[in-house]
Design an enzyme around this catalytic site. Structure first.
Site, short mmCIF file in Angstrom:
data_model
loop_
_atom_site.label_atom_id
_atom_site.label_comp_id
_atom_site.label_asym_id
_atom_site.label_seq_id
_atom_site.Cartn_x
_atom_site.Cartn_y
_atom_site.Cartn_z
N CYS A 199 -54.93 -11.49 23.57
CA CYS A 199 -54.98 -10.20 22.87
C CYS A 199 -54.39 -10.32 21.48
O CYS A 199 -54.92 -9.78 20.53
CB CYS A 199 -54.24 -9.14 23.68
SG CYS A 199 -52.54 -9.58 24.06
N GLU B 135 -52.20 -1.48 27.30
CA GLU B 135 -52.09 -2.68 26.44
C GLU B 135 -53.51 -3.14 26.19
O GLU B 135 -54.15 -3.72 27.08
CB GLU B 135 -51.30 -3.77 27.18
CG GLU B 135 -49.86 -3.43 27.41
CD GLU B 135 -49.01 -3.55 26.16
OE1 GLU B 135 -49.48 -4.13 25.17
OE2 GLU B 135 -47.88 -3.05 26.18
P1 NAD Z 1 -61.62 -5.02 30.84
O1 NAD Z 1 -61.19 -3.77 30.17
O2 NAD Z 1 -63.05 -5.29 31.02
O3 NAD Z 1 -60.98 -5.15 32.30
C1 NAD Z 1 -59.59 -5.12 32.52
C2 NAD Z 1 -59.32 -4.67 33.94
O4 NAD Z 1 -59.77 -3.33 34.11
C3 NAD Z 1 -60.02 -5.48 35.03
O5 NAD Z 1 -59.12 -5.64 36.11
C4 NAD Z 1 -61.19 -4.59 35.42
O6 NAD Z 1 -61.65 -4.79 36.74
C5 NAD Z 1 -60.59 -3.21 35.27
N1 NAD Z 1 -61.54 -2.13 35.00
C6 NAD Z 1 -62.79 -2.21 34.45
N2 NAD Z 1 -63.34 -0.99 34.33
C7 NAD Z 1 -62.42 -0.11 34.79
C8 NAD Z 1 -62.36 1.31 34.87
N3 NAD Z 1 -63.39 2.07 34.47
N4 NAD Z 1 -61.25 1.88 35.36
C9 NAD Z 1 -60.19 1.14 35.73
N5 NAD Z 1 -60.17 -0.22 35.68
C10 NAD Z 1 -61.26 -0.83 35.21
O7 NAD Z 1 -60.90 -6.18 29.98
P2 NAD Z 1 -61.06 -7.76 30.15
O8 NAD Z 1 -62.41 -8.14 29.60
O9 NAD Z 1 -60.69 -8.15 31.54
O10 NAD Z 1 -59.90 -8.29 29.19
C11 NAD Z 1 -60.06 -8.61 27.85
C12 NAD Z 1 -59.48 -7.52 26.98
O11 NAD Z 1 -58.11 -7.30 27.31
C13 NAD Z 1 -59.47 -7.88 25.51
O12 NAD Z 1 -59.86 -6.78 24.75
C14 NAD Z 1 -58.00 -8.21 25.24
O13 NAD Z 1 -57.61 -8.08 23.90
C15 NAD Z 1 -57.32 -7.24 26.13
N6 NAD Z 1 -55.94 -7.67 26.39
C16 NAD Z 1 -54.90 -6.93 25.90
C17 NAD Z 1 -53.58 -7.36 26.08
C18 NAD Z 1 -52.40 -6.61 25.51
O14 NAD Z 1 -51.27 -6.88 25.94
N7 NAD Z 1 -52.57 -5.71 24.56
C19 NAD Z 1 -53.35 -8.53 26.81
C20 NAD Z 1 -54.44 -9.24 27.30
C21 NAD Z 1 -55.73 -8.79 27.10
#
Ligand code: NAD
Length: 470
Positions: free
Chosen positions: A276, A242
């Site tokens: 998102c 997502e």
């Molecule tokens: P992010 O991708 O930086 O981090 C998300 C999660 O992934 C965190 O728990 C982080 O610790 C972990 N993570 C980071 N690097 C990783 C790796 N290499 N391998 C595995 N896990 C890793 O995202 P964010 O900044 O926390 O969130 C914002 C983003 O999330 C925005 O782009 C937003 O649109 C998206 N989002 C999408 C939805 C949806 O349902 N489509 C919902 C909410 C947020």
């Protein structure tokens, strides 16, 4: 400094051997410490989830449903205290934090009513063929910082209700409320069925590469989503992604711009735009463009920005320094392009990551604010003169999460909405989701779906049983 938080591993609360600070975005200061999981502790959590799997998958569905019901009740009973903590670590106004927790509870109950039925594929004289769905095993759930409880609840319930066991890792920016919920749920699920652990991004990497995790449910950015997908290839883990969005709202010539502006404003700026599926670009017909821009700017000027714990605040701070600096950078780029800033645009001095709701008109289509996911309280409003052109521009992106069309004529709008290249296309609404409606992204906004039968099947393996008669 609050240091009460612990991991939940194999049914026990495990204190940290190491810790990391959690910042209150309204002050920019650390206010609590979260435990930091080590690699051997992750292995222990995964092993406990693996052990618990046999018993949990054999537990009758009605009992798993009842456990989800108890979980929802615990969320509801503790909503007030959880909301305070969520606001402190995430920033959103406390009323909206409460809504997030209530929504997690109601969506959980909704999802646990869905029945995934066996499918009869052939019942002939020669063969009896059925398709059945079985649980996958251990599911790793990785969540972002914008709505940590609601975004955990969807995959958590889908995984547990269908008979999988779970390792849940919240974002290092917002780990506390999730750990608190885990402590409250300790008695609800048998030991090992639900494990909740905290740590930096590296912990997420360990999970996606772990040979004994069978599926990853990841919610976060497109960039990280791609890394997760690549890492899952190691043992061909299943995954649901997502990811981010750049949702367009197309506002047709027959709407009353004054009536629609508050709805568009809320869908763009709630949680300070850190959603998102927030509206991230508006395409407004030229005949209503100026009036809509003025009405949106009035909404922005009226909105009360402040510490989410203060009564009456509608928009809290941006959740973390990196995101705050990214949004400031987008503002600078927008101003340098010569776009018209109709409201906001001036970042206040002082502590906390506060940014005023900012509405931008007459902006170049190729500018960063239009092309990228801003994930913050700054919204471009673009002009169009014909619908085909608006649709082409709305679709001219690698994102494909959701979008909406606004019109006095829902049938006309629905025809256009059906041509948006997205996972969800709304008419005269935006951000409406439910437990029984699948949600997820097209293009680079994701893979797979969350919620509904389609979402639950993402946590199951289909198996054909084909019997040759006679
Ligand atoms: P992010 O991708 O930086 O981090 C998300 C999660 O992934 C965190 O728990 C982080 O610790 C972990 N993570 C980071 N690097 C990783 C790796 N290499 N391998 C595995 N896990 C890793 O995202 P964010 O900044 O926390 O969130 C914002 C983003 O999330 C925005 O782009 C937003 O649109 C998206 N989002 C999408 C939805 C949806 O349902 N489509 C919902 C909410 C947020």
């Amino acid at each position: 400094m609050n240091t009460e938080f612990a991991h939940l591993i194999d049914g026990a609360l495990v204190a940290g051997k190491q810790w990391f600070d959690v910042i209150d975005p309204a002050t920019g200061q650390a206010f609590a410490r979260a435990p930091l999981l080590s690699r051997p502790e992750l292995d222990r959590a995964v092993a406990s989830a693996r052990r618990a799997f046999a018993g949990w998958r054999a537990t009758p569905l009605v009992e798993r449903r009842a456990a989800i019901g108890r979980m929802a009740q615990i969320l509801t009973d503790n909503a007030a205290t959880l909301a305070q903590l969520l606001t402190q670590e995430q920033g959103k106004p406390v009323g909206q934090a409460r809504d997030e927790i209530s929504r997690a509870a109601s969506q959980s109950v909704g999802m646990a009513q869905i029945v995934i039925a066996d499918e009869l594929l052939e019942a002939s004289a020669q063969r009896h063929i059925e398709l059945k769905y079985f649980q996958l095993g251990v599911v790793g759930i990785i969540t972002p910082w914008n709505a940590p409880i609601n975004l955990a609840a969807g995959p958590l319930v889908a995984a547990l209700y269908t008979g999988n066991t779970v390792i849940l890792k919240p974002s290092p920016y917002t780990p506390l409320c999730t750990l608190k919920v885990a402590a409250l749920l300790r008695e609800v699920f048998p030991p090992g069925v639900l494990n909740v652990v905290a740590g930096p991004d590296e912990l997420g990497e360990w999970m996606t590469a772990h040979p004994d995790i069978d599926k990853i449910s990841f919610t976060g950015s497109v960039e990280t989503g791609k890394k997760v997908m690549a890492s899952c290839a190691g043992n061909l883990k299943r995954f649901t992604l997502e990811l981010g969005g750049n949702d367009a709202a197309i506002v047709l010539d027959d709407v009353d711009p004054r009536a629609v502006a508050p709805k568009l404003f809320f869908a763009a700026f709630v949680n300070s735009g850190q959603v998102c599926m927030a509206i991230k670009r508006i395409y407004a017909h030229e005949s209503i463009y100026e009036e809509l821009c003025t009405a949106l700017a009035e909404e922005a000027t009226k909105a009360r920005v402040g510490n989410g714990l203060d009564p009456g605040v509608q928009l809290g701070p941006i959740q973390n320094r990196e995101q705050y600096e990214k949004v400031i950078d987008l503002l600078k780029d927008t101003a340098a392009q010569g776009a018209r800033i109709l409201a906001g645009g001036r970042v206040p001095e002082g502590p906390g990551y506060f940014f005023p709701p900012t509405v931008v008109a007459d902006i170049d289509e190729r500018s960063r604010l239009v092309q990228e996911e801003q994930f913050g309280p700054i919204l471009p409003v673009l002009k169009f003169s014909n619908e085909e052109d608006a649709l082409r521009r709305a679709n001219d992106t690698r994102f494909g999460l959701s979008g909406s069309v606004w019109s006095a004529d829902p049938t006309r709008a629905a025809r256009l909405a059906a041509r948006l290249e997205v996972g969800t296309a709304w008419v005269n609404q935006h951000r409406t989701t439910s437990a029984t409606v699948p949600f997820g992204g097209a293009k680079e906004s994701g893979m797979g779906r969350q919620y509904a039968a389609l979402g639950l099947k993402g946590y199951m393996e289909p198996r054909v049983i084909s019997v040759l008669k006679g």
